[in-house]
Motif scaffolding. Structure first.
Motif, PDB file in Angstrom:
ATOM      1  N   ALA A 201      11.233   4.521   4.347  1.00  0.00           N
ATOM      2  CA  ALA A 201      10.033   4.320   3.411  1.00  0.00           C
ATOM      3  C   ALA A 201       8.944   3.225   4.497  1.00  0.00           C
ATOM      4  N   LEU A 204       5.597   4.384   4.711  1.00  0.00           N
ATOM      5  CA  LEU A 204       4.785   4.667   3.522  1.00  0.00           C
ATOM      6  C   LEU A 204       3.870   3.267   3.355  1.00  0.00           C
ATOM      7  N   ARG A 205       3.155   3.117   4.353  1.00  0.00           N
ATOM      8  CA  ARG A 205       2.402   1.810   4.309  1.00  0.00           C
ATOM      9  C   ARG A 205       1.108   1.938   3.220  1.00  0.00           C
ATOM     10  N   LYS A 208       2.246   2.046  -0.352  1.00  0.00           N
ATOM     11  CA  LYS A 208       2.407   0.596  -0.683  1.00  0.00           C
ATOM     12  C   LYS A 208       1.093  -0.361  -0.741  1.00  0.00           C
ATOM     13  N   LYS A 209       0.246   0.074  -0.039  1.00  0.00           N
ATOM     14  CA  LYS A 209      -0.804  -0.914   0.202  1.00  0.00           C
ATOM     15  C   LYS A 209      -1.879  -0.417  -1.147  1.00  0.00           C
ATOM     16  N   PRO A 212       0.545  -0.264  -5.337  1.00  0.00           N
ATOM     17  CA  PRO A 212       1.910  -1.098  -5.038  1.00  0.00           C
ATOM     18  C   PRO A 212       2.742  -1.092  -6.297  1.00  0.00           C
ATOM     19  N   LYS A 213       2.249  -0.920  -7.382  1.00  0.00           N
ATOM     20  CA  LYS A 213       3.200  -0.814  -8.569  1.00  0.00           C
ATOM     21  C   LYS A 213       3.694   0.583  -8.697  1.00  0.00           C
ATOM     22  N   TYR A 215       4.472   2.262  -5.887  1.00  0.00           N
ATOM     23  CA  TYR A 215       5.241   2.207  -4.820  1.00  0.00           C
ATOM     24  C   TYR A 215       6.585   1.576  -5.273  1.00  0.00           C
ATOM     25  N   ASN A 216       6.599   0.304  -6.042  1.00  0.00           N
ATOM     26  CA  ASN A 216       7.686  -0.600  -6.237  1.00  0.00           C
ATOM     27  C   ASN A 216       8.604   0.219  -7.163  1.00  0.00           C
ATOM     28  N   TYR A 218       8.927   3.734  -7.548  1.00  0.00           N
ATOM     29  CA  TYR A 218       9.232   4.655  -6.302  1.00  0.00           C
ATOM     30  C   TYR A 218      10.495   3.999  -5.809  1.00  0.00           C
ATOM     31  N   MET A 219      10.394   3.061  -5.341  1.00  0.00           N
ATOM     32  CA  MET A 219      11.601   2.534  -4.477  1.00  0.00           C
ATOM     33  C   MET A 219      12.591   2.098  -5.207  1.00  0.00           C
ATOM     34  N   GLN A 279       3.777  12.080   3.399  1.00  0.00           N
ATOM     35  CA  GLN A 279       2.653  11.813   2.633  1.00  0.00           C
ATOM     36  C   GLN A 279       1.393  12.600   3.030  1.00  0.00           C
TER      37      GLN A 279
END
Length: 335
Positions: A201, A204-205, A208-209, A212-213, A215-216, A218-219, A279
């Protein structure tokens, strides 16, 4: 040198509508893929393969990016990307969606069967005891050996065994995420499936950028904080490198007026892959559509002595898995 057991994580970015270029700066989005990317090369109409040394920070990491400018409207490209023929390549391929809220999951997995011309994979499982031919945990290997005692028909054994494994893994993932997927018997403590997904991960910049929600979530799945997307679960039977491969796929899909984002993880039961993820950015650009893909991988096979050679071979393997999608798009739209 054999290079195998790749772990990727899939994130599909698709920006929609004419407003996309003003809402999401195309150049800035591309910079998330590669800071020194040459936009003139991207509009050539040819497939551009970009090395990602910036993401190969650890001894076990491999990364590549691909880009292609298509002379076609965004909507046409989007429809092609979402078509089923870009999911599977095998003539007997199966794609079965799973309702995670179903009280009885067995009907979804009961459709899995091995056919007469899939005998090689059936025989491989029938004689398997350990090693990296299959991505199985110690517990799953014990289950296989136990089932062999009562089920003497090899085709039925393969079908019944993988139904159980897929269903059990789906339940574990649904309730505990990647950390509940048992380590494979062939893995050591530094190359488990969950650690691989987490480590990969780092690439996955952009996800995340810009989101963000999501991405959070997902992680940290299934510990989610947002409901701004829908989920799709499916299992897939496909052919990869001449072997039947079974895949468990989880997608998180966020669709708004001007953008569609899909974050997905694929877990492989066999072959040289542990899992896949990429991606992909698809966005209206100039007079056509730009498709860019950034892929991160994790494999202990490229660590240690001879890493430069292993990386080169690893890049070739990644390209082999990814290029067919871009070649199909180029053939269809850049005639």
């Amino acid at each position: 040198m054999k290079i195998g057991k790749f772990l990727f994580g899939l994130v599909l970015f698709v920006s929609c509508g004419i407003a996309s270029e003003s809402s999401y700066d195309v150049v800035k989005l591309l910079k998330e893929i590669r800071s020194d990317i040459d936009s003139s090369k991207l509009t050539s109409g040819n497939i551009v393969i970009i090395g990602r040394e910036d993401q190969e920070k650890t001894d076990t990491s491999i990364a590549l990016s691909f880009a292609l400018y298509l002379k076609a409207p965004y909507k046409d490209v989007l429809n092609e990307l979402k078509s089923s023929k870009n999911i599977t390549s095998y003539k007997h391929a199966m794609v079965v969606n799973i309702d995670k809220n179903a009280k009885d999951l067995k009907p979804y997995f009961s459709k899995l069967k091995f056919l007469a011309d899939e005998k090689d994979e059936v025989e491989r499982l029938a004689s398997y005891s350990d090693g990296d031919e299959f991505n199985l945990s110690e517990k799953e290997i014990k289950l296989l050996k136990s089932m062999r005692k009562t089920q003497k028909d090899k085709f039925k054994l393969a079908s019944e065994f993988f139904r159980k494994v897929l269903e059990n893994r789906f339940k574990m993932y649904l309730h505990g995420g990647i950390k509940t997927i048992a380590s494979y018997a062939h893995s050591d403590k530094d190359s488990t499936i969950s650690k691989g997904f987490i480590d990969s991960a780092v690439g996955l910049r952009g996800f995340k950028k810009w989101f963000p929600k999501m991405y959070n979530d997902y992680m940290n799945y299934p510990k989610t904080t947002s409901s701004d997307y829908k989920e799709v679960f499916k299992w897939i039977k496909d052919d990869m490198d001449g072997r039947i491969t079974l895949i468990l796929d989880h997608q998180m899909i966020r669709e708004k007026k001007n953008i569609l984002v899909i974050a997905s993880r694929k877990f492989y039961m066999s072959n040289s892959l542990d899992g896949i993820a990429t991606q992909i950015l698809c966005i209206p650009y100039k007079d056509g559509t730009l498709v860019a893909l950034s892929s991160q991988s994790f494999t202990p096979k490229v660590s240690g002595f001879g890493r430069s050679i292993a990386i080169e071979v690893g890049h070739k393997m990644m390209s082999k898995e990814i290029l067919p999608l871009f070649e199909r798009l180029k053939k269809k739209f850049n005639k």
